[in-house]
Design a protein around this motif. Sequence first.
Motif, PDB file in Angstrom:
ATOM      1  N   ARG A 142      32.617  49.123  35.345  1.00  0.00           N
ATOM      2  CA  ARG A 142      33.890  48.946  34.643  1.00  0.00           C
ATOM      3  C   ARG A 142      34.907  48.226  35.533  1.00  0.00           C
ATOM      4  O   ARG A 142      35.645  47.339  35.076  1.00  0.00           O
ATOM      5  CB  ARG A 142      34.435  50.292  34.179  1.00  0.00           C
ATOM      6  N   ALA A 143      34.946  48.591  36.809  1.00  0.00           N
ATOM      7  CA  ALA A 143      35.876  47.943  37.737  1.00  0.00           C
ATOM      8  C   ALA A 143      35.544  46.460  37.896  1.00  0.00           C
ATOM      9  O   ALA A 143      36.438  45.615  37.927  1.00  0.00           O
ATOM     10  CB  ALA A 143      35.850  48.649  39.088  1.00  0.00           C
TER      11      ALA A 143
ATOM     12  N   ALA B 154      34.101  44.572  35.723  1.00  0.00           N
ATOM     13  CA  ALA B 154      34.491  43.893  34.488  1.00  0.00           C
ATOM     14  C   ALA B 154      35.994  43.593  34.500  1.00  0.00           C
ATOM     15  O   ALA B 154      36.427  42.506  34.083  1.00  0.00           O
ATOM     16  CB  ALA B 154      34.118  44.743  33.278  1.00  0.00           C
ATOM     17  N   GLN B 155      36.779  44.520  35.011  1.00  0.00           N
ATOM     18  CA  GLN B 155      38.224  44.300  35.108  1.00  0.00           C
ATOM     19  C   GLN B 155      38.537  43.172  36.091  1.00  0.00           C
ATOM     20  O   GLN B 155      39.404  42.332  35.843  1.00  0.00           O
ATOM     21  CB  GLN B 155      38.944  45.582  35.522  1.00  0.00           C
ATOM     22  N   TYR B 156      37.812  43.156  37.225  1.00  0.00           N
ATOM     23  CA  TYR B 156      37.997  42.062  38.194  1.00  0.00           C
ATOM     24  C   TYR B 156      37.662  40.719  37.546  1.00  0.00           C
ATOM     25  O   TYR B 156      38.385  39.736  37.715  1.00  0.00           O
ATOM     26  CB  TYR B 156      37.104  42.268  39.431  1.00  0.00           C
ATOM     27  N   GLU B 157      36.542  40.683  36.819  1.00  0.00           N
ATOM     28  CA  GLU B 157      36.131  39.428  36.183  1.00  0.00           C
ATOM     29  C   GLU B 157      37.160  38.958  35.165  1.00  0.00           C
ATOM     30  O   GLU B 157      37.466  37.765  35.081  1.00  0.00           O
ATOM     31  CB  GLU B 157      34.755  39.599  35.533  1.00  0.00           C
ATOM     32  N   GLU B 158      37.715  39.883  34.402  1.00  0.00           N
ATOM     33  CA  GLU B 158      38.749  39.515  33.429  1.00  0.00           C
ATOM     34  C   GLU B 158      39.978  38.942  34.141  1.00  0.00           C
ATOM     35  O   GLU B 158      40.550  37.932  33.709  1.00  0.00           O
ATOM     36  CB  GLU B 158      39.159  40.737  32.594  1.00  0.00           C
ATOM     37  N   ALA B 159      40.377  39.594  35.228  1.00  0.00           N
ATOM     38  CA  ALA B 159      41.547  39.122  35.977  1.00  0.00           C
ATOM     39  C   ALA B 159      41.284  37.753  36.586  1.00  0.00           C
ATOM     40  O   ALA B 159      42.154  36.866  36.567  1.00  0.00           O
ATOM     41  CB  ALA B 159      41.915  40.135  37.062  1.00  0.00           C
TER      42      ALA B 159
END
Length: 140
Positions: free
Chosen positions: A90-91, A93-98
């Motif tokens: 999940r973390a 995925a958040q990095y990739e989105e950012a």
Amino acid sequence: MSKIFYTPPNASQAKALAPVLALDSGEDKAVEVVTDVQSSGKKVTAAAAKRLGYALPRPAPKAIDDQKAEQQRREEAGRRLTAAADLAARALAQYEEALAVGATPADPERAAADLARLNRIGRTLAKQTGLPGGQATAPA
């Protein structure tokens, strides 16, 4: 033991009677075991005490308990590892989105430290599980 035997018991007799002596009125019960055995002409054994219902059940060997405890620790560690992997996914995925929107970390030093820890953990997991990448070092 002098009240039970005329002579000191040998090691096997003492071992057979030790659980009986640990019971309430153990000395009287041990005398009964010895008397029963002597009247039958047999030897004092744990089986003789057990036949009269005076033997304590033997505890499970310590090694089995240790093996079960170790297995439980491994299973719990596996559950925690799975939960950590889910959290890391999940973390990431958040990095990739950012990163997809061009955001940069507010604290580049912390981001670098986190990346180094992730790389170290990844190499350790790869070594322990035999996955590829366990020997290689990640680029800095």
